[in-house]
Design a protein around this motif. Structure first.
Motif, PDB file in Angstrom:
ATOM      1  N   ILE A  38      39.434  41.140  45.532  1.00  0.00           N
ATOM      2  CA  ILE A  38      39.739  39.635  45.042  1.00  0.00           C
ATOM      3  C   ILE A  38      40.615  38.873  45.885  1.00  0.00           C
ATOM      4  O   ILE A  38      41.863  39.275  46.040  1.00  0.00           O
ATOM      5  N   GLY A  39      40.316  38.008  46.631  1.00  0.00           N
ATOM      6  CA  GLY A  39      40.976  37.359  47.688  1.00  0.00           C
ATOM      7  C   GLY A  39      41.582  35.989  46.932  1.00  0.00           C
ATOM      8  O   GLY A  39      41.464  35.684  45.679  1.00  0.00           O
ATOM      9  N   MET A  40      42.503  35.299  47.958  1.00  0.00           N
ATOM     10  CA  MET A  40      43.187  34.338  47.332  1.00  0.00           C
ATOM     11  C   MET A  40      42.513  33.173  46.812  1.00  0.00           C
ATOM     12  O   MET A  40      42.575  32.641  45.634  1.00  0.00           O
ATOM     13  N   PRO A  41      41.154  32.723  47.402  1.00  0.00           N
ATOM     14  CA  PRO A  41      40.072  31.721  47.032  1.00  0.00           C
ATOM     15  C   PRO A  41      39.716  31.973  45.662  1.00  0.00           C
ATOM     16  O   PRO A  41      39.725  31.172  44.628  1.00  0.00           O
ATOM     17  N   GLU A  42      39.366  33.271  45.407  1.00  0.00           N
ATOM     18  CA  GLU A  42      38.668  33.802  44.100  1.00  0.00           C
ATOM     19  C   GLU A  42      39.934  33.571  43.030  1.00  0.00           C
ATOM     20  O   GLU A  42      39.372  33.313  41.763  1.00  0.00           O
ATOM     21  N   LEU A  43      40.932  34.048  43.429  1.00  0.00           N
ATOM     22  CA  LEU A  43      42.167  33.800  42.470  1.00  0.00           C
ATOM     23  C   LEU A  43      42.091  32.644  41.967  1.00  0.00           C
ATOM     24  O   LEU A  43      42.687  32.431  40.705  1.00  0.00           O
ATOM     25  N   MET A  44      42.313  31.603  42.942  1.00  0.00           N
ATOM     26  CA  MET A  44      42.501  30.304  42.653  1.00  0.00           C
ATOM     27  C   MET A  44      41.392  29.748  41.941  1.00  0.00           C
ATOM     28  O   MET A  44      41.703  28.897  40.853  1.00  0.00           O
ATOM     29  N   VAL A  45      40.040  29.995  41.956  1.00  0.00           N
ATOM     30  CA  VAL A  45      38.965  29.732  40.982  1.00  0.00           C
ATOM     31  C   VAL A  45      39.332  30.084  39.703  1.00  0.00           C
ATOM     32  O   VAL A  45      38.997  29.481  38.612  1.00  0.00           O
ATOM     33  N   ILE A  46      39.626  31.467  39.533  1.00  0.00           N
ATOM     34  CA  ILE A  46      39.804  32.326  38.042  1.00  0.00           C
ATOM     35  C   ILE A  46      40.998  31.471  37.434  1.00  0.00           C
ATOM     36  O   ILE A  46      40.830  30.990  36.390  1.00  0.00           O
TER      37      ILE A  46
END
Length: 104
Positions: free
Chosen positions: A4-12
């Motif tokens: 899980i990268g930073m963009p995916e973490l932000m979406v979550i």
């Protein structure tokens, strides 16, 4: 971290904020943090128990190996003493055959 990268973490995080709301999100994050801390402590305890068991097994194996070496050394010593020539006094006490003349 699980791919899980930073963009995916932000979406979550955004989805969690929308679903849970701004008032419940800190409570849930706090509870999640406490749960993760407890999980880490529990896994650390399990790891320590496994290390202790491993050390005990290794020590037992070392002791068994040392005992085997001592037994092997004792066996070699017994074989060496058994193959040594008999003392002269023991040879002299052996009866002579009747066909040999007495030595005088």
């Amino acid at each position: 971290m699980f791919g899980i990268g930073m963009p995916e973490l932000m979406v979550i995080m955004v989805v969690a904020l929308i679903v849970l709301g701004p008032k419940r999100l800190p409570e849930i994050a706090r509870a999640l943090g406490k749960g993760l801390a407890e999980f880490r402590r529990a896994t650390a305890d399990v790891n320590e128990e496994l290390r202790k068991a491993q050390r005990a097994i290794e020590e037992e194996a070392r002791q068994a190996e040392a005992a085997a070496r001592r037994a092997e050394a004792a066996k070699k010593a017994a074989e060496a003493s058994a193959s040594a020539p008999a003392p002269a006094a023991a040879v002299a006490s052996v009866p002579r055959p009747a066909s040999d003349p007495p030595a005088e």
